[in-house]
Design a protein around this motif. Structure first.
Motif, PDB file in Angstrom:
ATOM      1  N   ARG A   1     -34.642  -5.059  17.162  1.00  0.00           N
ATOM      2  CA  ARG A   1     -35.173  -4.033  16.257  1.00  0.00           C
ATOM      3  C   ARG A   1     -34.339  -2.758  16.290  1.00  0.00           C
ATOM      4  O   ARG A   1     -34.745  -1.730  15.741  1.00  0.00           O
ATOM      5  N   GLY A   2     -33.181  -2.815  16.950  1.00  0.00           N
ATOM      6  CA  GLY A   2     -32.302  -1.657  16.996  1.00  0.00           C
ATOM      7  C   GLY A   2     -32.610  -0.688  18.115  1.00  0.00           C
ATOM      8  O   GLY A   2     -32.086   0.437  18.126  1.00  0.00           O
ATOM      9  N   GLY A   3     -33.437  -1.100  19.073  1.00  0.00           N
ATOM     10  CA  GLY A   3     -33.782  -0.222  20.185  1.00  0.00           C
ATOM     11  C   GLY A   3     -32.776  -0.311  21.325  1.00  0.00           C
ATOM     12  O   GLY A   3     -31.697  -0.912  21.197  1.00  0.00           O
ATOM     13  N   ASP A   4     -33.144   0.272  22.452  1.00  0.00           N
ATOM     14  CA  ASP A   4     -32.236   0.365  23.597  1.00  0.00           C
ATOM     15  C   ASP A   4     -32.924  -0.223  24.833  1.00  0.00           C
ATOM     16  O   ASP A   4     -34.115   0.020  25.067  1.00  0.00           O
ATOM     17  N   VAL A   5     -32.175  -0.996  25.613  1.00  0.00           N
ATOM     18  CA  VAL A   5     -32.696  -1.580  26.850  1.00  0.00           C
ATOM     19  C   VAL A   5     -31.731  -1.238  27.980  1.00  0.00           C
ATOM     20  O   VAL A   5     -30.542  -1.543  27.896  1.00  0.00           O
ATOM     21  N   THR A   6     -32.270  -0.616  29.036  1.00  0.00           N
ATOM     22  CA  THR A   6     -31.468  -0.270  30.208  1.00  0.00           C
ATOM     23  C   THR A   6     -32.073  -0.956  31.417  1.00  0.00           C
ATOM     24  O   THR A   6     -33.269  -0.832  31.679  1.00  0.00           O
ATOM     25  N   ARG A   7     -31.243  -1.696  32.159  1.00  0.00           N
ATOM     26  CA  ARG A   7     -31.710  -2.344  33.376  1.00  0.00           C
ATOM     27  C   ARG A   7     -30.992  -1.745  34.575  1.00  0.00           C
ATOM     28  O   ARG A   7     -29.855  -1.294  34.478  1.00  0.00           O
ATOM     29  N   PHE A   8     -31.687  -1.782  35.701  1.00  0.00           N
ATOM     30  CA  PHE A   8     -31.159  -1.208  36.936  1.00  0.00           C
ATOM     31  C   PHE A   8     -30.977  -2.313  37.963  1.00  0.00           C
ATOM     32  O   PHE A   8     -31.863  -3.137  38.171  1.00  0.00           O
ATOM     33  N   ASP A   9     -29.827  -2.316  38.584  1.00  0.00           N
ATOM     34  CA  ASP A   9     -29.451  -3.345  39.543  1.00  0.00           C
ATOM     35  C   ASP A   9     -30.497  -3.455  40.655  1.00  0.00           C
ATOM     36  O   ASP A   9     -31.073  -2.466  41.085  1.00  0.00           O
ATOM     37  N   HIS A  10     -30.723  -4.683  41.088  1.00  0.00           N
ATOM     38  CA  HIS A  10     -31.716  -4.929  42.123  1.00  0.00           C
ATOM     39  C   HIS A  10     -31.063  -5.608  43.311  1.00  0.00           C
ATOM     40  O   HIS A  10     -30.530  -6.706  43.189  1.00  0.00           O
ATOM     41  N   GLY A  11     -31.053  -4.942  44.438  1.00  0.00           N
ATOM     42  CA  GLY A  11     -30.655  -5.589  45.676  1.00  0.00           C
ATOM     43  C   GLY A  11     -29.192  -5.888  45.848  1.00  0.00           C
ATOM     44  O   GLY A  11     -28.818  -6.698  46.680  1.00  0.00           O
ATOM     45  N   GLY A  12     -28.296  -5.250  45.055  1.00  0.00           N
ATOM     46  CA  GLY A  12     -26.882  -5.527  45.224  1.00  0.00           C
ATOM     47  C   GLY A  12     -26.522  -6.949  44.844  1.00  0.00           C
ATOM     48  O   GLY A  12     -25.501  -7.486  45.273  1.00  0.00           O
ATOM     49  N   THR A  13     -27.327  -7.581  43.997  1.00  0.00           N
ATOM     50  CA  THR A  13     -27.150  -8.994  43.698  1.00  0.00           C
ATOM     51  C   THR A  13     -25.765  -9.357  43.159  1.00  0.00           C
ATOM     52  O   THR A  13     -25.174 -10.337  43.601  1.00  0.00           O
ATOM     53  N   PRO A  14     -25.201  -8.619  42.187  1.00  0.00           N
ATOM     54  CA  PRO A  14     -23.934  -9.070  41.598  1.00  0.00           C
ATOM     55  C   PRO A  14     -22.813  -9.240  42.613  1.00  0.00           C
ATOM     56  O   PRO A  14     -21.911 -10.052  42.406  1.00  0.00           O
ATOM     57  N   VAL A  15     -22.850  -8.506  43.697  1.00  0.00           N
ATOM     58  CA  VAL A  15     -21.786  -8.592  44.690  1.00  0.00           C
ATOM     59  C   VAL A  15     -21.712  -9.982  45.296  1.00  0.00           C
ATOM     60  O   VAL A  15     -20.650 -10.440  45.722  1.00  0.00           O
ATOM     61  N   THR A  16     -22.834 -10.686  45.326  1.00  0.00           N
ATOM     62  CA  THR A  16     -22.893 -11.970  46.026  1.00  0.00           C
ATOM     63  C   THR A  16     -22.972 -13.165  45.085  1.00  0.00           C
ATOM     64  O   THR A  16     -23.223 -14.268  45.530  1.00  0.00           O
ATOM     65  N   VAL A  17     -22.800 -12.944  43.786  1.00  0.00           N
ATOM     66  CA  VAL A  17     -22.868 -14.054  42.836  1.00  0.00           C
ATOM     67  C   VAL A  17     -21.476 -14.651  42.656  1.00  0.00           C
ATOM     68  O   VAL A  17     -20.600 -13.998  42.108  1.00  0.00           O
ATOM     69  N   PRO A  18     -21.238 -15.895  43.127  1.00  0.00           N
ATOM     70  CA  PRO A  18     -19.894 -16.458  43.040  1.00  0.00           C
ATOM     71  C   PRO A  18     -19.502 -16.870  41.625  1.00  0.00           C
ATOM     72  O   PRO A  18     -18.337 -16.900  41.292  1.00  0.00           O
ATOM     73  N   GLN A  19     -20.496 -17.204  40.789  1.00  0.00           N
ATOM     74  CA  GLN A  19     -20.211 -17.578  39.414  1.00  0.00           C
ATOM     75  C   GLN A  19     -20.983 -16.650  38.492  1.00  0.00           C
ATOM     76  O   GLN A  19     -22.201 -16.559  38.570  1.00  0.00           O
ATOM     77  N   GLY A  20     -20.257 -15.986  37.600  1.00  0.00           N
ATOM     78  CA  GLY A  20     -20.861 -14.900  36.845  1.00  0.00           C
ATOM     79  C   GLY A  20     -21.670 -15.277  35.635  1.00  0.00           C
ATOM     80  O   GLY A  20     -22.583 -14.554  35.254  1.00  0.00           O
ATOM     81  N   ILE A  21     -21.369 -16.422  35.001  1.00  0.00           N
ATOM     82  CA  ILE A  21     -22.016 -16.738  33.731  1.00  0.00           C
ATOM     83  C   ILE A  21     -23.543 -16.831  33.834  1.00  0.00           C
ATOM     84  O   ILE A  21     -24.260 -16.212  33.047  1.00  0.00           O
ATOM     85  N   PRO A  22     -24.127 -17.589  34.800  1.00  0.00           N
ATOM     86  CA  PRO A  22     -25.596 -17.657  34.850  1.00  0.00           C
ATOM     87  C   PRO A  22     -26.227 -16.282  35.063  1.00  0.00           C
ATOM     88  O   PRO A  22     -27.232 -15.950  34.441  1.00  0.00           O
ATOM     89  N   TYR A  23     -25.620 -15.497  35.944  1.00  0.00           N
ATOM     90  CA  TYR A  23     -26.166 -14.161  36.193  1.00  0.00           C
ATOM     91  C   TYR A  23     -26.074 -13.308  34.933  1.00  0.00           C
ATOM     92  O   TYR A  23     -26.996 -12.563  34.599  1.00  0.00           O
ATOM     93  N   TYR A  24     -24.962 -13.440  34.229  1.00  0.00           N
ATOM     94  CA  TYR A  24     -24.785 -12.645  33.015  1.00  0.00           C
ATOM     95  C   TYR A  24     -25.842 -13.002  31.978  1.00  0.00           C
ATOM     96  O   TYR A  24     -26.448 -12.128  31.353  1.00  0.00           O
ATOM     97  N   LEU A  25     -26.096 -14.308  31.779  1.00  0.00           N
ATOM     98  CA  LEU A  25     -27.075 -14.730  30.786  1.00  0.00           C
ATOM     99  C   LEU A  25     -28.467 -14.218  31.128  1.00  0.00           C
ATOM    100  O   LEU A  25     -29.227 -13.816  30.265  1.00  0.00           O
ATOM    101  N   ILE A  26     -28.811 -14.238  32.413  1.00  0.00           N
ATOM    102  CA  ILE A  26     -30.166 -13.889  32.822  1.00  0.00           C
ATOM    103  C   ILE A  26     -30.372 -12.388  32.904  1.00  0.00           C
ATOM    104  O   ILE A  26     -31.356 -11.838  32.407  1.00  0.00           O
ATOM    105  N   GLU A  27     -29.445 -11.701  33.542  1.00  0.00           N
ATOM    106  CA  GLU A  27     -29.658 -10.289  33.842  1.00  0.00           C
ATOM    107  C   GLU A  27     -29.067  -9.348  32.793  1.00  0.00           C
ATOM    108  O   GLU A  27     -29.614  -8.295  32.519  1.00  0.00           O
ATOM    109  N   MET A  28     -27.926  -9.711  32.208  1.00  0.00           N
ATOM    110  CA  MET A  28     -27.169  -8.706  31.485  1.00  0.00           C
ATOM    111  C   MET A  28     -27.140  -8.875  29.983  1.00  0.00           C
ATOM    112  O   MET A  28     -26.954  -7.896  29.268  1.00  0.00           O
ATOM    113  N   LEU A  29     -27.317 -10.098  29.463  1.00  0.00           N
ATOM    114  CA  LEU A  29     -27.231 -10.253  28.024  1.00  0.00           C
ATOM    115  C   LEU A  29     -28.396  -9.571  27.298  1.00  0.00           C
ATOM    116  O   LEU A  29     -28.176  -8.952  26.267  1.00  0.00           O
ATOM    117  N   PRO A  30     -29.636  -9.672  27.790  1.00  0.00           N
ATOM    118  CA  PRO A  30     -30.727  -8.940  27.116  1.00  0.00           C
ATOM    119  C   PRO A  30     -30.751  -7.467  27.514  1.00  0.00           C
ATOM    120  O   PRO A  30     -31.773  -6.914  27.872  1.00  0.00           O
TER     121      PRO A  30
END
Length: 411
Positions: free
Chosen positions: A223-252
């Motif tokens: 609808r043209g709005g804005d969504v801001t998410r805040f990192d939880h627990g330093g998770t991205p540092v420990t994700v060996p493969q980025g695509i699943p994390y990107y789809l779940i956490e970052m695309l929306p």
């Protein structure tokens, strides 16, 4: 996902269900791999799991009773809890503006989000994500063909693992039938969100792992709005493969706030670097850090006698579809593994304490390990004062990053 995307409706359903579907697929594929390995080695293996029995040819029918959509959490008495949460970041002077604000709404929270709101003196409203779904129809007509979508999803998944698993008709059936209840539930909720007359223009949230939070975020963005998410627990540092994390956490998401400049660089090289140019990229910004990571403890030298070392075991208790984006072992096997760890620790050390993570996962139930050991219920910062070493069996948790910011040993 790229092979399936056809319409905006299907896009939303797949993205909203991404965490749950990945967990379901992983579980069934591991069962199929187990059967395949057993057959290759001439080993007779039997299991009470209905999906395994069907994949192995022991039964002729399969009904996916394992995973059913969980009921929406209760919001009874939520207004007082919402006021308390708004007070935690707005303070007394901005509580009234926060209580009446409707354009900017927090639907899930974590300590980094709260710290940033306090630092920037912002006073958004707080509303539980499930409150937007209270009037969800019991069985509305779904405008997406779930059968075709489940079959398409199965085809793509089996194609991607063809080098590992022989794609039998039974495995295909098990995957398709298991996906249908989750996709149907997701489609219902996605359709409900699209019919909501009023939604905030800005949504702030913690982890994108919440399906309802992802659905709301996708609808606000459409609808043209804005969504801001805040990192939880330093998770991205420990994700060996980025695509699943990107789809779940970052695309929306339109903007993603993480802990520091190094964390931004890690995300850009790990997650966004793998996603290529086929997806829209959220704007990633560094925050000022999570203040709870700075736990100042009295420095205590470890005892000379090794058996006197005080150990705190932070065992993980994710269950069923809460295992995302990379599932753990099945619940029963994981519990047996923890029993072995606990027995080993108690043989070597006189003082061992247990603190399950996450805290609310087994709320209302007695922890299975409580029969062997007293469960530590004090805040982590307090419990750490009475230990010398902390043992983890799961690394994607803010508790790990809190402990590495102390002088205590971490295993």
């Amino acid at each position: 996902y790229l092979d399936i995307r056809q319409t905006e409706k299907i896009d939303k359903v797949l993205l909203a269900a991404s965490a749950q579907v990945s967990g379901l697929a992983r579980t069934l594929l591991e069962l199929a791999l187990l059967h395949q390995h057993a057959a290759e080695r001439g080993v007779s293996f039997s299991a009470s799991n209905s999906a395994y029995q069907f994949i192995a040819g022991e039964t002729t029918t399969f009904s996916p009773t394992l995973i059913s959509p969980p009921p929406l959490p209760s919001v009874r008495g939520s207004y007082s809890r919402r006021l308390a949460r708004m007070f935690s970041w707005s303070g007394p002077l901005r509580l009234i503006p926060a209580a009446i604000e409707r354009e900017e709404v927090v639907v899930s929270h974590n300590t980094l989000l709260i710290a940033e709101l306090r630092r920037n003196r912002r006073a958004p409203h707080y509303r539980y994500a499930q409150e937007y779904f209270i009037n969800l129809e019991a069985k509305p007509e779904v405008s997406v063909d779930i059968g075709d979508l489940a079959e398409d999803l199965t085809t793509v998944i089996l194609r991607s693992v063809a080098h590992l698993i022989e794609p039998s008709t039974r495995l295909r059936t098990a995957l398709t039938e298991t996906f249908k209840p989750t996709l149907t539930d997701t489609a219902r909720k996605t359709q409900h969100a699209s019919h909501l007359r009023t939604l905030p223009k800005k949504i702030l949230g913690g982890s994108g792992g919440s399906m309802l939070g992802r659905i709301l975020g996708l609808e606000v963005l459409s609808r043209g709005g804005d969504v801001t998410r805040f990192d939880h627990g330093g998770t991205p540092v420990t994700v060996p493969q980025g695509i699943p994390y990107y789809l779940i956490e970052m695309l929306p998401t339109a903007r993603f706030i993480t802990f520091s400049n190094p964390a931004v660089k890690n995300l850009e090289s790990n997650v966004l670097g793998l996603s290529g140019t086929k997806f829209s990229m959220p704007k990633i910004q560094p925050g000022a850090g999570d203040p709870t990571f700075d736990i100042r403890l009295p420095s205590i030298p470890p005892p000379q006698d090794r058996r006197k070392i005080r150990v705190l075991y932070l065992n993980t208790a994710f269950r069923g579809i809460w295992q995302y984006p990379t599932p753990l072992l099945s619940d029963q096997v994981y519990l047996e593994f923890q029993l072995h760890v606990l027995s080993s620790l108690r043989r070597e050390f006189e003082t061992v304490a247990l603190r399950p993570h996450p805290e609310g996962m087994l709320r209302g139930y007695e922890h299975p390990l409580a029969e062997r050991l007293k469960v530590e219920t004090r805040p982590l910062s307090t419990a750490l004062q009475d230990c010398d070493e902390i043992v983890f069996d799961y690394r994607r948790t803010s508790s790990l990053w809190q402990t590495v910011c102390t002088d205590r040993g971490v295993v």
